[in-house]
Scaffold this motif. Sequence first.
Motif, PDB file in Angstrom:
ATOM      1  N   PHE A  41     -36.478  49.563  -0.992  1.00 17.65           N
ATOM      2  CA  PHE A  41     -36.312  48.161  -1.338  1.00 17.65           C
ATOM      3  C   PHE A  41     -36.531  47.375  -0.064  1.00 17.65           C
ATOM      4  N   HIS A  42     -37.551  46.551  -0.043  1.00 16.46           N
ATOM      5  CA  HIS A  42     -37.873  45.762   1.143  1.00 16.46           C
ATOM      6  C   HIS A  42     -37.365  44.341   0.971  1.00 16.46           C
ATOM      7  N   LEU A  43     -36.730  43.823   2.017  1.00 19.63           N
ATOM      8  CA  LEU A  43     -36.354  42.414   2.031  1.00 19.63           C
ATOM      9  C   LEU A  43     -37.567  41.641   2.534  1.00 19.63           C
ATOM     10  N   VAL A  44     -38.131  40.836   1.669  1.00 22.74           N
ATOM     11  CA  VAL A  44     -39.327  40.052   1.983  1.00 22.74           C
ATOM     12  C   VAL A  44     -38.954  38.574   2.019  1.00 22.74           C
ATOM     13  N   PRO A  45     -39.798  37.735   2.610  1.00 27.24           N
ATOM     14  CA  PRO A  45     -39.461  36.304   2.709  1.00 27.24           C
ATOM     15  C   PRO A  45     -39.174  35.649   1.352  1.00 27.24           C
ATOM     16  N   GLU A  46     -39.717  36.176   0.267  1.00 28.50           N
ATOM     17  CA  GLU A  46     -39.518  35.584  -1.059  1.00 28.50           C
ATOM     18  C   GLU A  46     -38.260  36.099  -1.763  1.00 28.50           C
ATOM     19  N   ILE A  47     -37.449  36.900  -1.079  1.00 32.27           N
ATOM     20  CA  ILE A  47     -36.269  37.498  -1.714  1.00 32.27           C
ATOM     21  C   ILE A  47     -35.341  36.416  -2.253  1.00 32.27           C
ATOM     22  N   ARG A  48     -34.742  36.690  -3.392  1.00 28.49           N
ATOM     23  CA  ARG A  48     -33.764  35.787  -4.001  1.00 28.49           C
ATOM     24  C   ARG A  48     -32.612  36.627  -4.524  1.00 28.49           C
ATOM     25  N   ILE A  49     -31.482  35.997  -4.708  1.00 24.77           N
ATOM     26  CA  ILE A  49     -30.319  36.668  -5.279  1.00 24.77           C
ATOM     27  C   ILE A  49     -29.991  35.978  -6.584  1.00 24.77           C
ATOM     28  N   GLU A  50     -29.948  36.757  -7.659  1.00 20.36           N
ATOM     29  CA  GLU A  50     -29.598  36.238  -8.985  1.00 20.36           C
ATOM     30  C   GLU A  50     -28.214  36.765  -9.333  1.00 20.36           C
ATOM     31  N   ALA A  51     -27.364  35.900  -9.854  1.00 23.04           N
ATOM     32  CA  ALA A  51     -25.984  36.293 -10.126  1.00 23.04           C
ATOM     33  C   ALA A  51     -25.451  35.629 -11.374  1.00 23.04           C
ATOM     34  N   ASP A  52     -24.547  36.341 -12.053  1.00 24.52           N
ATOM     35  CA  ASP A  52     -23.836  35.712 -13.165  1.00 24.52           C
ATOM     36  C   ASP A  52     -22.710  34.860 -12.583  1.00 24.52           C
TER      37      ASP A  52
END
Length: 106
Positions: A41-52
């Motif tokens: 799993f690569h952390l890329v500049p477009e990474i986002r975190i989705e959460a409930d």
Amino acid sequence: MRANLFIISASLFAAAAFSAEPTTPAILPAPQKMEVKEGVFHLVPEIRIEADASSAATADYLAAKLRVSTGYPVPTEANGGQHPGSIQLTTSGAKAELGPEGYELD
């Protein structure tokens, strides 16, 4: 001469010890059970975190830490659309047998 031999030996030992591939990921606190599988799993500049909703504060905390360490914007999104490559935090469907501190990484 003896001191030089000791320094060289210690340096070679340290280089060998620190260059070895770890057999398991370094996670703190250490999980009670871990299955290591293929993939990355690569952390890329477009990474986002989705959460409930119940994980929103955790998402904000993680995003803040990742922003500092990566320099990426790391936006958070409530009830995200499950974008490929995103980090998804949820308590929905959590397994009771994991306990109140339990988690799974998929």
